[in-house]
Scaffold this motif. Structure first.
Motif, PDB file in Angstrom:
ATOM      1  N   VAL A   1       0.895  -1.208   0.004  1.00 12.35           N
ATOM      2  CA  VAL A   1      -0.047  -0.011  -0.054  1.00 12.35           C
ATOM      3  C   VAL A   1       0.689   1.143   0.018  1.00 12.35           C
ATOM      4  O   VAL A   1       1.957   1.200   0.253  1.00 12.35           O
ATOM      5  N   PRO A   2       0.446   2.278  -0.732  1.00 14.49           N
ATOM      6  CA  PRO A   2       1.090   3.695  -0.344  1.00 14.49           C
ATOM      7  C   PRO A   2       1.728   3.957   0.793  1.00 14.49           C
ATOM      8  O   PRO A   2       1.055   3.974   1.828  1.00 14.49           O
ATOM      9  N   GLY A   3       2.916   4.461   0.887  1.00 18.75           N
ATOM     10  CA  GLY A   3       3.753   4.654   2.129  1.00 18.75           C
ATOM     11  C   GLY A   3       4.111   3.808   2.994  1.00 18.75           C
ATOM     12  O   GLY A   3       4.825   3.871   3.989  1.00 18.75           O
ATOM     13  N   VAL A   4       3.918   2.308   2.453  1.00 17.87           N
ATOM     14  CA  VAL A   4       4.390   1.143   3.025  1.00 17.87           C
ATOM     15  C   VAL A   4       5.188   0.175   2.255  1.00 17.87           C
ATOM     16  O   VAL A   4       4.661  -0.154   1.296  1.00 17.87           O
ATOM     17  N   TYR A   5       6.235  -0.365   2.693  1.00 14.88           N
ATOM     18  CA  TYR A   5       7.131  -1.541   1.984  1.00 14.88           C
ATOM     19  C   TYR A   5       7.456  -2.615   2.965  1.00 14.88           C
ATOM     20  O   TYR A   5       8.214  -2.347   3.677  1.00 14.88           O
ATOM     21  N   GLN A   6       6.802  -3.881   2.808  1.00 12.14           N
ATOM     22  CA  GLN A   6       7.275  -4.909   3.732  1.00 12.14           C
ATOM     23  C   GLN A   6       8.132  -5.727   3.186  1.00 12.14           C
ATOM     24  O   GLN A   6       7.760  -6.238   1.882  1.00 12.14           O
ATOM     25  N   PHE A   7       9.114  -6.625   3.709  1.00  7.25           N
ATOM     26  CA  PHE A   7       9.613  -7.752   3.290  1.00  7.25           C
ATOM     27  C   PHE A   7      10.207  -8.482   4.416  1.00  7.25           C
ATOM     28  O   PHE A   7      10.158  -8.107   5.578  1.00  7.25           O
ATOM     29  N   GLU A   8      10.382  -9.838   4.047  1.00 11.82           N
ATOM     30  CA  GLU A   8      10.979 -10.793   4.976  1.00 11.82           C
ATOM     31  C   GLU A   8      12.476 -10.704   5.168  1.00 11.82           C
ATOM     32  O   GLU A   8      13.042 -10.623   4.166  1.00 11.82           O
ATOM     33  N   LEU A   9      13.072 -10.823   6.241  1.00 10.01           N
ATOM     34  CA  LEU A   9      14.374 -10.889   6.482  1.00 10.01           C
ATOM     35  C   LEU A   9      14.597 -11.980   7.612  1.00 10.01           C
ATOM     36  O   LEU A   9      14.408 -11.660   8.731  1.00 10.01           O
ATOM     37  N   GLY A  10      14.629 -13.236   7.191  1.00  9.23           N
ATOM     38  CA  GLY A  10      14.704 -14.311   8.121  1.00  9.23           C
ATOM     39  C   GLY A  10      13.527 -14.625   8.570  1.00  9.23           C
ATOM     40  O   GLY A  10      12.652 -14.711   7.948  1.00  9.23           O
ATOM     41  N   ASP A  11      13.438 -14.558   9.942  1.00  9.61           N
ATOM     42  CA  ASP A  11      12.106 -14.786  10.586  1.00  9.61           C
ATOM     43  C   ASP A  11      11.533 -13.143  10.870  1.00  9.61           C
ATOM     44  O   ASP A  11      10.472 -13.188  11.706  1.00  9.61           O
TER      45      ASP A  11
END
Length: 161
Positions: A30-40
């Motif tokens: 969504v705008p204003g947010v960027y999520q990603f996984e790094l390990g757990d």
């Protein structure tokens, strides 16, 4: 560029695309947010806004013409639009907020952290730790704006200088 979809392709396994499994479902961006996984951990970049940044007084050992030439080569012009970002690290046990943005320092251009946090699916009351990576004139103001009326029953504040 890797584009993940919800379609399972025959022969594509975790060994071919490590870190991507059928059990994990990506959250929509969504705008204003960027999520990603790094390990757990889940790392979430949260926008606090953008500000125009005049590079001429900042960059040294060069001249304005050279700065402008290099910016033009990259399809940019001075001042450049600079992002104000904050990071949320979800460890599973703790929600760690790295910095608190600019608060009201830049007027309507900044101070968007509460909206970005909400868009990412978190509330201020869920924050366990606030990690301050630097001290500047706007850190106390931005922290107060971030706090608002939240109770912060679990909050611990860490300062790294």
């Amino acid at each position: 560029m890797i584009i993940a979809t919800s379609i399972m392709l025959p022969g594509i396994t975790a060994e071919v695309l490590p870190g991507i499994t059928a059990e994990k479902t990506a959250k929509p961006q969504v705008p204003g947010v960027y999520q990603f996984e790094l390990g757990d951990f889940t790392i979430t970049a949260l926008s606090d806004g953008t500000v125009p940044l005049d590079l001429h007084p900042i960059l040294t050992n060069t001249n304005q013409a050279e700065i402008d030439r290099l910016l033009h080569h990259s399809f940019l012009e001075n001042p450049v639009e600079a992002s104000i970002n904050v990071f949320l690290i979800d460890t599973g046990d703790n929600q760690v907020l790295v910095d608190t943005g600019s608060g009201e320092l830049f007027g309507e251009l900044g101070g968007k952290l509460p909206m970005s946090l909400q868009a990412a699916g978190y509330t201020a009351d869920e924050i366990d730790i606030v990690l301050i990576t630097h001290i500047s004139t706007f850190c106390p103001m931005s922290f107060r704006k971030f706090c608002g009326t939240a109770s912060f029953s679990r909050l611990r504040l860490l300062r790294v200088l």
